[in-house]
Design a protein around this motif. Structure first.
Motif, PDB file in Angstrom:
ATOM      1  N   GLN A 186      19.218  15.409   8.981  1.00  0.00           N
ATOM      2  CA  GLN A 186      20.249  15.469   9.955  1.00  0.00           C
ATOM      3  C   GLN A 186      21.533  16.094   9.338  1.00  0.00           C
ATOM      4  OE1 GLN A 186      21.597  11.504  10.878  1.00  0.00           O
ATOM      5  NE2 GLN A 186      21.132  10.717   8.847  1.00  0.00           N
ATOM      6  N   LEU A 187      22.007  17.037  10.137  1.00  0.00           N
ATOM      7  CA  LEU A 187      23.330  17.764   9.624  1.00  0.00           C
ATOM      8  C   LEU A 187      24.036  17.485  10.269  1.00  0.00           C
ATOM      9  CD1 LEU A 187      21.088  21.016   9.769  1.00  0.00           C
ATOM     10  CD2 LEU A 187      21.998  20.108   7.737  1.00  0.00           C
TER      11      LEU A 187
ATOM     12  N   HIS B  49       1.004  -1.277   0.172  1.00  0.00           N
ATOM     13  CA  HIS B  49      -0.043  -0.050  -0.149  1.00  0.00           C
ATOM     14  C   HIS B  49       0.935   1.176  -0.006  1.00  0.00           C
ATOM     15  CE1 HIS B  49      -2.800  -3.105   1.416  1.00  0.00           C
ATOM     16  NE2 HIS B  49      -3.541  -2.122   0.991  1.00  0.00           N
ATOM     17  N   GLU B  50       0.116   2.345  -0.331  1.00  0.00           N
ATOM     18  CA  GLU B  50       0.865   3.655  -0.304  1.00  0.00           C
ATOM     19  C   GLU B  50       1.085   4.002   1.084  1.00  0.00           C
ATOM     20  OE1 GLU B  50      -1.684   6.745  -1.835  1.00  0.00           O
ATOM     21  OE2 GLU B  50      -3.297   5.974  -0.731  1.00  0.00           O
ATOM     22  N   TYR B  51       2.324   4.674   1.160  1.00  0.00           N
ATOM     23  CA  TYR B  51       2.707   5.284   2.725  1.00  0.00           C
ATOM     24  C   TYR B  51       3.501   6.366   2.546  1.00  0.00           C
ATOM     25  CZ  TYR B  51       7.289   3.382   2.091  1.00  0.00           C
ATOM     26  OH  TYR B  51       8.621   2.912   1.806  1.00  0.00           O
ATOM     27  N   PRO B  52       3.832   7.207   3.738  1.00  0.00           N
ATOM     28  CA  PRO B  52       4.557   8.436   3.455  1.00  0.00           C
ATOM     29  C   PRO B  52       5.868   8.163   3.641  1.00  0.00           C
ATOM     30  CG  PRO B  52       3.357   8.157   5.760  1.00  0.00           C
ATOM     31  CD  PRO B  52       2.929   7.059   4.821  1.00  0.00           C
ATOM     32  N   SER B  53       6.662   7.657   2.653  1.00  0.00           N
ATOM     33  CA  SER B  53       8.232   7.004   2.568  1.00  0.00           C
ATOM     34  C   SER B  53       8.860   8.315   2.949  1.00  0.00           C
ATOM     35  CB  SER B  53       8.283   6.523   1.236  1.00  0.00           C
ATOM     36  OG  SER B  53       8.131   7.369   0.345  1.00  0.00           O
ATOM     37  N   ARG B  54       8.864   9.525   2.599  1.00  0.00           N
ATOM     38  CA  ARG B  54       9.790  10.408   2.925  1.00  0.00           C
ATOM     39  C   ARG B  54       9.682  10.895   4.288  1.00  0.00           C
ATOM     40  NH1 ARG B  54       8.174  10.396  -1.943  1.00  0.00           N
ATOM     41  NH2 ARG B  54       9.352  10.992  -3.557  1.00  0.00           N
ATOM     42  N   PHE B  55       8.997  10.283   5.151  1.00  0.00           N
ATOM     43  CA  PHE B  55       9.051  10.461   6.634  1.00  0.00           C
ATOM     44  C   PHE B  55       9.795   9.583   7.268  1.00  0.00           C
ATOM     45  CE2 PHE B  55       5.711  13.639   5.920  1.00  0.00           C
ATOM     46  CZ  PHE B  55       5.722  14.554   6.757  1.00  0.00           C
ATOM     47  N   SER B  56       9.928   8.430   6.917  1.00  0.00           N
ATOM     48  CA  SER B  56      10.590   7.218   7.552  1.00  0.00           C
ATOM     49  C   SER B  56      12.011   7.614   8.128  1.00  0.00           C
ATOM     50  CB  SER B  56      10.498   5.935   6.652  1.00  0.00           C
ATOM     51  OG  SER B  56       9.305   5.429   6.373  1.00  0.00           O
ATOM     52  N   VAL B  57      12.914   7.956   7.117  1.00  0.00           N
ATOM     53  CA  VAL B  57      14.220   8.355   7.281  1.00  0.00           C
ATOM     54  C   VAL B  57      14.585   9.571   6.659  1.00  0.00           C
ATOM     55  CG1 VAL B  57      16.602   7.567   7.178  1.00  0.00           C
ATOM     56  CG2 VAL B  57      14.986   5.809   7.799  1.00  0.00           C
ATOM     57  N   PRO B  58      15.223  10.574   7.265  1.00  0.00           N
ATOM     58  CA  PRO B  58      15.646  10.655   8.584  1.00  0.00           C
ATOM     59  C   PRO B  58      14.623  11.283   9.367  1.00  0.00           C
ATOM     60  CG  PRO B  58      16.643  12.468   7.363  1.00  0.00           C
ATOM     61  CD  PRO B  58      15.661  11.598   6.332  1.00  0.00           C
ATOM     62  N   THR B  59      13.440  11.638   9.220  1.00  0.00           N
ATOM     63  CA  THR B  59      12.560  12.175  10.078  1.00  0.00           C
ATOM     64  C   THR B  59      12.432  11.641  11.316  1.00  0.00           C
ATOM     65  OG1 THR B  59      11.432  13.432   8.358  1.00  0.00           O
ATOM     66  CG2 THR B  59      10.304  13.459  10.465  1.00  0.00           C
ATOM     67  N   PHE B  60      11.768  10.374  11.161  1.00  0.00           N
ATOM     68  CA  PHE B  60      11.673   9.474  12.528  1.00  0.00           C
ATOM     69  C   PHE B  60      12.659   8.907  12.882  1.00  0.00           C
ATOM     70  CE2 PHE B  60       7.038   9.724  10.607  1.00  0.00           C
ATOM     71  CZ  PHE B  60       6.514  10.032  11.748  1.00  0.00           C
TER      72      PHE B  60
ATOM     73  N   LEU C 205      18.425  18.813  12.667  1.00  0.00           N
ATOM     74  CA  LEU C 205      19.015  18.609  13.877  1.00  0.00           C
ATOM     75  C   LEU C 205      20.719  18.577  13.509  1.00  0.00           C
ATOM     76  CD1 LEU C 205      18.099  17.567  16.555  1.00  0.00           C
ATOM     77  CD2 LEU C 205      18.761  15.371  16.242  1.00  0.00           C
ATOM     78  N   ILE C 206      21.343  19.489  14.185  1.00  0.00           N
ATOM     79  CA  ILE C 206      22.658  19.659  13.753  1.00  0.00           C
ATOM     80  C   ILE C 206      23.816  19.857  15.030  1.00  0.00           C
ATOM     81  CG2 ILE C 206      22.270  22.314  14.291  1.00  0.00           C
ATOM     82  CD1 ILE C 206      24.349  22.874  11.927  1.00  0.00           C
ATOM     83  N   LEU C 207      24.776  19.149  14.648  1.00  0.00           N
ATOM     84  CA  LEU C 207      26.084  18.725  15.581  1.00  0.00           C
ATOM     85  C   LEU C 207      26.894  20.078  15.392  1.00  0.00           C
ATOM     86  CD1 LEU C 207      26.984  16.971  17.805  1.00  0.00           C
ATOM     87  CD2 LEU C 207      28.120  15.698  15.987  1.00  0.00           C
ATOM     88  N   THR C 208      27.328  20.774  16.419  1.00  0.00           N
ATOM     89  CA  THR C 208      28.280  21.703  16.203  1.00  0.00           C
ATOM     90  C   THR C 208      29.428  21.728  17.280  1.00  0.00           C
ATOM     91  OG1 THR C 208      27.143  23.160  17.753  1.00  0.00           O
ATOM     92  CG2 THR C 208      26.317  23.105  15.580  1.00  0.00           C
ATOM     93  N   ARG C 209      30.394  22.502  16.780  1.00  0.00           N
ATOM     94  CA  ARG C 209      31.515  22.795  17.959  1.00  0.00           C
ATOM     95  C   ARG C 209      31.302  24.114  18.506  1.00  0.00           C
ATOM     96  NH1 ARG C 209      35.174  19.551  19.344  1.00  0.00           N
ATOM     97  NH2 ARG C 209      35.118  18.582  17.206  1.00  0.00           N
ATOM     98  N   THR C 210      31.309  23.671  20.025  1.00  0.00           N
ATOM     99  CA  THR C 210      31.170  24.942  20.864  1.00  0.00           C
ATOM    100  C   THR C 210      32.289  25.112  21.880  1.00  0.00           C
ATOM    101  OG1 THR C 210      29.995  23.293  22.202  1.00  0.00           O
ATOM    102  CG2 THR C 210      28.614  24.699  20.924  1.00  0.00           C
ATOM    103  N   ASN C 211      33.444  24.221  21.779  1.00  0.00           N
ATOM    104  CA  ASN C 211      34.356  24.406  22.501  1.00  0.00           C
ATOM    105  C   ASN C 211      35.660  23.996  21.955  1.00  0.00           C
ATOM    106  OD1 ASN C 211      36.532  24.412  24.756  1.00  0.00           O
ATOM    107  ND2 ASN C 211      35.166  23.713  26.226  1.00  0.00           N
ATOM    108  N   TRP C 212      36.692  24.534  21.746  1.00  0.00           N
ATOM    109  CA  TRP C 212      38.023  24.177  20.994  1.00  0.00           C
ATOM    110  C   TRP C 212      39.156  24.145  21.799  1.00  0.00           C
ATOM    111  CZ3 TRP C 212      38.022  24.642  15.276  1.00  0.00           C
ATOM    112  CH2 TRP C 212      36.846  25.057  14.834  1.00  0.00           C
TER     113      TRP C 212
END
Length: 419
Positions: free
Chosen positions: A132-133, A89-100, A176-183
């Motif tokens: 995801q970033l 059946h049809e389903y919202p495939s673009r929500f599976s990964v990476p949204t969920f 969702l982003i991972l950043t550098r906050t302390n060098w």
């Protein structure tokens, strides 16, 4: 007194009737997600949002998500039953990964109550698509070597840097982003995770065209983007703790208990060309060597499915090693490469030339062969997963590293990766 959970088989029967009454047959966009134009892609995205809302209104969205955030509060067994009934059946495939998985999974595990209340219901209703970033242009698979920086400015953070290979960022809503906050600390101890709306000033998104003509992957450039501290996920500089779970959920992918996607054999189709049809077209169905290749192709598919099911069950129960998803990542990548190679070998010389406008699926064999290594690169390389298996599953000693214990600002970097 705790609320009694609906028995799985009763839930299955209820889901079966609802699916038959509300969802049509599986569409081309569900199988490959490939669209011929941006207009068609945006049309498919709108359709997926509509289907996700239909699941929500029907009481079948977020089967394993808590009820307080719009989910159903049920078990992975309920989710598997629904996924089995959904097959064909049809389903919202673009929500599976990476949204969920991994984004909503990470929010559910590490987000504040306010963050979860703001975003999880919106995701379940189809109102928010997430990306995801993680990867960066100069970082390869070394996630801990990121240099995209977030600098504290009162109640806000100022984001500068870039990310790359982000699927669907050009039309997504949040990241969702991972950043550098302390060098001034070792690289694994100076990162922080944030929630980021993508459609805002200071965020420039550039499309990347692949060998096969697809351009779903993007590169993002951030220039003085302001992020309120209320959109920080977890503690400052504790991003690696979240990051390891983030990558765990990423490797689970469609096997996550938080993802609902068709499984089983009830009418399920594949975007892969049938190797039997390929062999028939090549006149090799009577060739014993070709039959061996067809059997190997089928066996790899069965083992991949059963391995994913077993690891998914272990993850859902909490009893398995949390890094077993890397075993699936390695096997799935290598099996995909081998299956593409088998299809190419069966097709023979016909696979070397194909017509882009031809609708015969066997004519895609050549391009799939050229693109086969993507399965070992996208979503984290199989080489990294091998390291994870060696160190965290088999408890083998870690290889010596020249940056261990060294402040990140003192770690040698390429010309484009210094602070």
């Amino acid at each position: 007194m705790s609320e009694e959970i609906e028995p799985v088989e009763a839930f299955r029967l209820r889901a079966r009737e609802w699916i038959k009454a509300n969802l049509g047959p599986m569409q081309r966009w569900d199988m490959s997600q490939h669209c011929e134009s941006d207009e068609e892609e945006l049309e498919a995205v709108a359709r997926d949002r509509m289907l996700q809302r239909k699941l929500y209104d029907g009481g079948f969205a977020g089967i394993c998500f808590p009820k307080e955030y719009g989910g159903q509060g049920l078990t992975p067994d309920h989710n598997r039953a629904f996924s089995e009934e959904l097959s064909g059946h049809e389903y919202p495939s673009r929500f599976s990964v990476p949204t969920f998985s991994p984004c909503a999974s990470v929010l559910l595990e590490f987000g504040t109550p306010e963050q979860k209340a703001a975003h999880l219901p919106a995701i379940l209703k189809g109102e928010e698509v997430w990306v995801q970033l993680l990867s960066e242009p100069g970082g390869g698979s070394d996630v801990a070597g990121i240099t995209t920086r977030a600098t504290r400015d009162g109640d806000h953070w100022v984001l500068n840097g870039s990310k790359v290979w982000t699927s669907r960022a050009w039309w997504a809503d949040w990241g969702l982003i991972l950043t550098r906050t302390n060098w001034d600390v070792p690289k694994h101890r100076g990162m922080t995770v944030f929630i980021l709306p993508l459609q805002q000033p200071g965020v420039e998104i550039s499309r990347i065209e692949r060998l096969n003509g697809e351009s779903e992957s993007c590169e993002e450039f951030f220039t003085d983007v302001r992020i309120p501290d209320s959109d920080r996920v977890g503690e400052v500089d504790a991003g690696w703790t979240i990051g390891t779970r983030w990558m765990y959920h990423e490797r689970l992918g469609h096997n996550s208990p938080y993802v609902t996607t068709p499984v089983g054999s009830k009418g399920q189709k594949s975007h892969e060309p049938s190797v039997v049809e390929i062999a028939r077209k090549a006149g090799r169905l009577d060739d014993p060597a070709a039959l061996e290749l067809i059997g190997e192709h089928r066996a790899l598919g069965i083992v991949t499915h059963e391995l994913q099911r077993r690891i998914g069950d272990a993850a859902a129960s909490g009893k398995g090693n949390k890094d077993l998803s890397s075993v699936d990542r390695v096997f799935r990548g290598l099996a995909s490469v081998r299956r593409a190679t088998i299809a190419f070998d069966l097709a023979g010389s016909d696979a070397s030339v194909w017509d882009e406008n031809c609708e015969n699926p066997t004519d895609a064999v050549g391009m799939q062969f050229l693109m086969r290594q993507v399965s070992c690169i996208g979503g984290g390389t199989t080489e990294i997963s091998r390291n994870v298996i060696a160190e965290r599953v088999l408890a083998m000693p870690r290889e010596p590293s020249g940056d261990k214990g060294v402040p990140f600002r003192d770690v040698p970097k390429g010309p484009n990766r210094s602070r």
